[in-house]
Structure formats: C-alpha cells, structure tokens
Design a protein around this motif. Structure first.
Motif, short mmCIF file in Angstrom:
data_model
loop_
_atom_site.label_atom_id
_atom_site.label_comp_id
_atom_site.label_asym_id
_atom_site.label_seq_id
_atom_site.Cartn_x
_atom_site.Cartn_y
_atom_site.Cartn_z
N ALA A 210 0.82 -1.20 0.00
CA ALA A 210 0.00 0.00 0.00
C ALA A 210 0.86 1.26 0.00
O ALA A 210 1.95 1.29 0.57
CB ALA A 210 -0.92 0.00 1.23
N LEU A 211 0.35 2.28 -0.66
CA LEU A 211 0.93 3.61 -0.62
C LEU A 211 -0.06 4.55 0.06
O LEU A 211 -1.28 4.36 -0.02
CB LEU A 211 1.23 4.11 -2.04
CG LEU A 211 2.37 3.40 -2.76
CD1 LEU A 211 2.39 3.79 -4.23
CD2 LEU A 211 3.72 3.74 -2.11
N GLU A 212 0.47 5.55 0.75
CA GLU A 212 -0.36 6.51 1.46
C GLU A 212 -0.05 7.91 0.98
O GLU A 212 1.04 8.18 0.46
CB GLU A 212 -0.11 6.41 2.97
CG GLU A 212 -0.45 5.05 3.55
CD GLU A 212 -0.10 4.95 5.02
OE1 GLU A 212 0.48 5.92 5.57
OE2 GLU A 212 -0.40 3.89 5.63
N THR A 213 -1.01 8.80 1.16
CA THR A 213 -0.83 10.21 0.82
C THR A 213 -0.70 11.01 2.10
O THR A 213 -1.56 10.92 2.98
CB THR A 213 -2.01 10.73 -0.01
OG1 THR A 213 -2.08 9.99 -1.24
CG2 THR A 213 -1.83 12.20 -0.33
N VAL A 214 0.38 11.77 2.21
CA VAL A 214 0.59 12.66 3.35
C VAL A 214 0.30 14.07 2.88
O VAL A 214 0.91 14.56 1.92
CB VAL A 214 2.02 12.56 3.89
CG1 VAL A 214 2.27 13.63 4.95
CG2 VAL A 214 2.25 11.17 4.48
N GLN B 295 0.76 17.65 -1.13
CA GLN B 295 0.82 16.29 -0.62
C GLN B 295 1.90 15.50 -1.35
O GLN B 295 2.28 15.82 -2.47
CB GLN B 295 -0.53 15.61 -0.79
CG GLN B 295 -0.99 15.53 -2.23
CD GLN B 295 -2.44 15.09 -2.36
OE1 GLN B 295 -3.28 15.45 -1.54
NE2 GLN B 295 -2.73 14.30 -3.39
N THR C 190 3.35 11.19 -1.82
CA THR C 190 3.03 9.78 -1.70
C THR C 190 4.14 9.08 -0.93
O THR C 190 5.33 9.30 -1.22
CB THR C 190 2.86 9.14 -3.08
OG1 THR C 190 1.87 9.88 -3.81
CG2 THR C 190 2.41 7.70 -2.96
N GLY D 191 3.12 2.80 2.65
CA GLY D 191 2.39 2.43 3.85
C GLY D 191 3.26 1.61 4.78
O GLY D 191 3.13 1.68 6.00
#
Length: 565
Positions: free
Chosen positions: A293-297, A305, A307, A310
């Motif tokens: 998984a990748l998350e957006t901060v 933002q 990427t 995760g």
C-alpha cells in the motif's frame, strides 16, 4: 587460546605453532571464554560466518591487539578477479568471480561505476519506459540502470533497463518491472505553494543519470554486462589487485551473548537487490518501497501532498547482530561494504561499538533497530557513507530504548549524519558532525523525528554536539521533524548550515526544548510546543572564537582510544 592463520591447517590442533586455517574451524573448537587469535592476512569467507547461542562468550581478536605489534587482519567476503583480456581502447574484460558486482576495488580502492549524466537528454516517459530522439542510447549495452536523484529531495531511486530498441530516428528504453511501475506511483507529489517545484510531478519523469554500460567507460571506471566485468584502469596499466565482493552477509550472530571482536577489519561484501527487476526505490534513510500500500501525506496550510510507503523494507546489514546481548566491537574497521555496514537487529541489549572506523560504505554506516536496549556507539570515526545509496545516514536509531551515541566523528555523508526515528531515551552526546547533506536535500547533520518518549525525563537528549558544514540547500544543522516530541536540544554548537534548526514542521513539534545552544543565525519565534531558552546567536567570523562555541567544540568528537582487555 586458539590461533587461526590463512595459511594454517584445519586438521591441526589450532595452536600458535600449528594454527587452524578457517574461522569456522576455530568457532567449532571454541568454548565460552576462549580467545580466538587471528594472525595477519586476509581470511576469505566462502559462506556467511554464523554465530549462535552455542558460540557465546568467545573473543575474536587480531594477534597483538592493543600493542605496537598488532597484526593486520582482514575478514573478507570478496574474491580476486583474474583472467583479464585486453582490448584496443584500454578496456580489460574478465569473468566475475560471483554474481555481477555492484562494486569493484583495485588495490583496496574503490573503482567508480561507469555513468553518464542525462542533463540535456530529452526523455519522454511512456507506460513502460522512455522514448528518446536519436540513436545514441541504442549503444547502451550491459546491465544498465537509471538513477533518480532527488525523486523527492531526500530520495534517490534506481531502476534497471530491461531492453533497448529503436530505429534510425528514435530509441525506446523499456524499464524493468515491477520497479518502474512502482516508482511511478511512489514518486508522485502535488505541491500547491507558489514558486519553484509547484504543481503535480512524477519523479520518474526526470532520471538524472544512467549507469553500468561499457559504452560509458572512462579511465578508472568499470561496468558489467551479464557475467563479464569491463574495466578501464587509469594510465592504461593492466589490472592488478582487483577484487569484487561476493557475499552479502559477512557475519550473522543470532541469539548469542558476550561476544567480543577486537582489531579486525571486516571488508568486501555486497547487496544485490538493486540489480534485480525490483530495483531500489529509496524513500528515506535506509528505507525503500517494496510494494504494498501507498499513502498520501497532506501538508499543513495547503502546501500539497506527497506519496509515501504504507510500509517499507530496510537495507540490510553486511554484519548482523540479531537478538544478541553484551557484544563488543572494539578497535575494528568496517570498509568496502555494499549495504549497511553494521546492523543490530531484534531484542538485543547492552551491545557496544567503540574506537572503530566505518568508511567506504555503499549504504548506511550503522543501524540500531526496533527492540534494541542500552546500546552504545562511542568514539568511532564514521565517514564516506552512502557512496551508492545516497539517502543513507551514517548512524540510524529506530524503535530502540536508551541508546547512547557519544563522542563520534561523523563526516562526508550525502544526506543526514545521525538519524533518530521514533524511540525512547536516545542520547546523542558530544559528537562532531560535519560535511553532511553533500548530495540530497531536506535533512540535517542530526535529524530527529517522531515521539521520543512520554516525558522529557525519558525522551531524547541532543547535547554537546558540534554540527557544522551542512552542505546542500534546504537543510538544518539540527533538524527536529515530523511530529518530534519530548526532545531536549541543549548546549550544541551549530554553524554553516542553511539554518541552525527548524521550528515549524508538519506534523508539529511537541514538547521540544532548545536550551543553551550556540548558533550562527536566529531561528525566529517558536510555535506552540517549542521552547527556546538561553540560546546565543553569534554570526559571521566571530563564531569560531566565541567562548561558548569553543568550549562545546573542545568537548566534542573522538577521544584517544583506550583499549580494554
């Protein structure tokens, strides 16, 4: 006492007159309390040297350690490269003694990998790689690899080229998957501020260089094409004393205790994952993206933002101490290593590295990882780190309790010098940290992020350090970042950085105190969660003669080694 000599005989008794030939034979013969004495020479390993609980309580040391007669002992995972065939342009070719090497050494000195800058080359990204006008790249043979320096300011990724094709007008570069597809998703940001870098960007749109084709060779460089090494020595001389690292792990101690290593050089190991289709998708520190998984901060104040992974994998150690306790490495050298030089992994306690040198390392210098307790890193010289993987720090502490990093000299690092991620009770004391942030940006000489405890009593203490010459733009000598909490930054001297410290970050700092520091620029007014007290700003040439700065400088850095038998 047991003796080991590279010219010995494993069928002998292991005495000084008739020593063993291998470390493995000595290990198996040793009992708790045994001193294994290594005689001069290169002790070449054919496999990882494994130590378990059954091997606890053993001392491994160079003959004459701590005396003027100490012998030079090297434990090596490398092999000599022989059978060179010359060609007319000064290039010599030979079969690799193992997998195609990512590093090569001649007479113990690093040979640079052949590379070509992509400045001025217009590449258009496609779903599977790039197209380039012209036919020049069609001559790129070998195990070619793209480098993405600054994919994020703190990151440098690597992806292999799977194939090169084209016609009389253009070239198609097909990149290896899954690395390229994953890199496209990872290195994606949307920055909404006004000014340089604003807008949506993909780091893979702009590779900065390409490496490892015989077409790129210049004097003093090498490249590989399958199992063949292409090397062009300086001055046209025939290759001599050339070695390639073969083993990925020199030593792995698991579950052992009370081990001691004195006066030994550990050298010539590699790390081959970046050469695979998975590549090396660096994110931060020694961490890299390995799928998932990748998350957006999202930043505060509408700044945009980025990427992030995760979860992430971490570059491994070439020497690993896993769930080991009361291990001491003293007066040793760690050199010509291809990943993290030295890693403490798992729930070990009371391990110490002192009076040693870590240098010429492709990745990170030293890692103290999750679960570690009461480790000490003191009086070491850690320099020329991250020669291939340039986001790697010299020292990284993550998830550990009560670690002490004291009186070391840390220098010549492409990104941050000492990095402390979330943990408890870490103390960074009286270190000299200089010439960091030499390549990448957005870091510091000493970098601290995340919660460090639940009170100032058990939080992080950054005290008595000298941090100077933090090189690239957008850096901070002392960088408290990303929700750092319960950190005391006291009586440090910070100069010649973009800024001495940063006070406003996202997530915000909480319970961070800057007390009695000397720096050469005013950091400004603190936000909530940050306290500034009794700090002194001394600008310009007056800094080097300021009494407080001089006192801190005199107390920082390495001290004369005192060997302890």
């Amino acid at each position: 006492m047991i003796y080991v000599d590279p010219s010995g005989d494993d069928s002998g008794p292991g005495t000084v007159e008739r020593p063993f030939a291998t470390l493995q034979r000595a290990r198996d013969a040793a009992r708790p309390g045994t001193v294994v004495t290594l005689r001069a020479g290169t002790h070449r390993l054919t496999d990882t040297f494994l130590l378990t609980a059954a091997h606890s309580g053993t001392v491994y040391q160079a003959h004459g350690y701590g005396t003027p007669y100490q012998e030079k002992v090297v434990i090596s995972g490398g092999r000599e490269v022989t059978g060179w065939t010359p060609s007319g342009d000064g290039t010599h070719r030979a079969d690799a003694p193992g997998p195609a090497p990512r590093q090569l050494y001649a007479d113990g000195l690093r040979v640079e990998r052949a590379a070509l800058s992509l400045d001025g080359h217009t590449l258009r990204r496609t779903a599977g790689g790039y197209t380039v006008e012209g036919t020049g790249p069609q001559r790129w043979d070998g195990d070619v690899e793209f480098v993405y320096r600054g994919a994020y300011p703190w990151s440098e990724g690597r992806c292999r080229v799977a194939s090169v094709s084209g016609d009389a007008h253009a070239t198609t570069l097909t990149m290896a998957d899954p690395a390229f597809a994953q890199a496209t998703r990872l290195y994606h940001s949307v920055l909404t501020w006004e000014g340089p870098g604003a807008g949506e960007s993909y780091g893979v749109d702009s590779p900065t260089s390409v490496e490892n084709s015989p077409a790129f060779l210049t004097e003093g460089t090498f490249a590989t094409a399958g199992p063949v090494i292409h090397y062009r020595p300086r001055g046209g001389e025939p290759p001599a004393g050339v070695a390639a690292p073969v083993l990925e792990t020199l030593l792995h101690a698991r579950g052992a205790h009370d081990l001691t290593f004195r006066g030994i050089t550990f050298a010539d190991a590699t790390w081959l994952r970046p050469s695979t289709p998975q590549g090396f998708l660096h994110y931060h520190g020694n961490g890299y993206y390995d799928g998932g998984a990748l998350e957006t901060v999202t930043f505060a104040e509408g700044q945009g933002q980025v990427t992030v992974p995760g979860d992430h994998a971490s570059m491994p150690g070439n020497l690993i101490f896993e769930d080991t306790s009361r291990t001491t490495l003293e007066g040793c050298r760690f050199v010509r290593l291809g990943a993290v030089a030295l890693e403490f992994r798992g729930a070990g306690a009371g391990n110490t590295v002192r009076d040693s040198e870590i240098t010429d390392i492709a990745g990170g210098g030293l890692v103290i990882g999750d679960g570690a307790r009461d480790h000490r890193v003191e009086n070491n010289h850690i320099h020329h780190i991250g020669l291939d993987y340039r986001g790697s720090p010299a020292v990284l502490v993550t998830g550990a309790r009560d670690t002490v990093i004291a009186h070391n000299e840390v220098a010549d690092v492409p990104h941050a010098g000492i990095v402390v991620y979330e943990g408890r009770g870490t103390k960074v004391l009286n270190n000299l940290v200089h010439d960091t942030m030499r390549v990448l940006a957005d870091g510091g000489g000493i970098y601290v992020s995340g919660p460090q405890g639940d009170s100032h009593a058990n939080g992080a203490l950054i005290r008595g350090n000298v941090v100077r010459d933090t090189i690239t733009p957008y850096n901070f000598g002392l960088y408290t970042d990303y929700g750092a909490a319960y950190v005391t930054v006291e009586a440090n001297a910070v100069h010649r950085a973009d800024a001495p410290v940063v006070l406003t970050v996202w997530p915000p700092l909480e319970h961070v105190t800057f007390l009695g520091n000397v720096w050469d620029a005013d950091p400004g007014d603190p936000p909530g969660g940050v306290v500034l007290k009794d700090n002194t700003t001394v600008a310009g040439d007056a800094f080097d003669s300021d009494p407080r700065a001089v006192a801190i400088t005199r107390a920082a850095g390495r001290r004369p080694a005192r060997h302890r038998h």
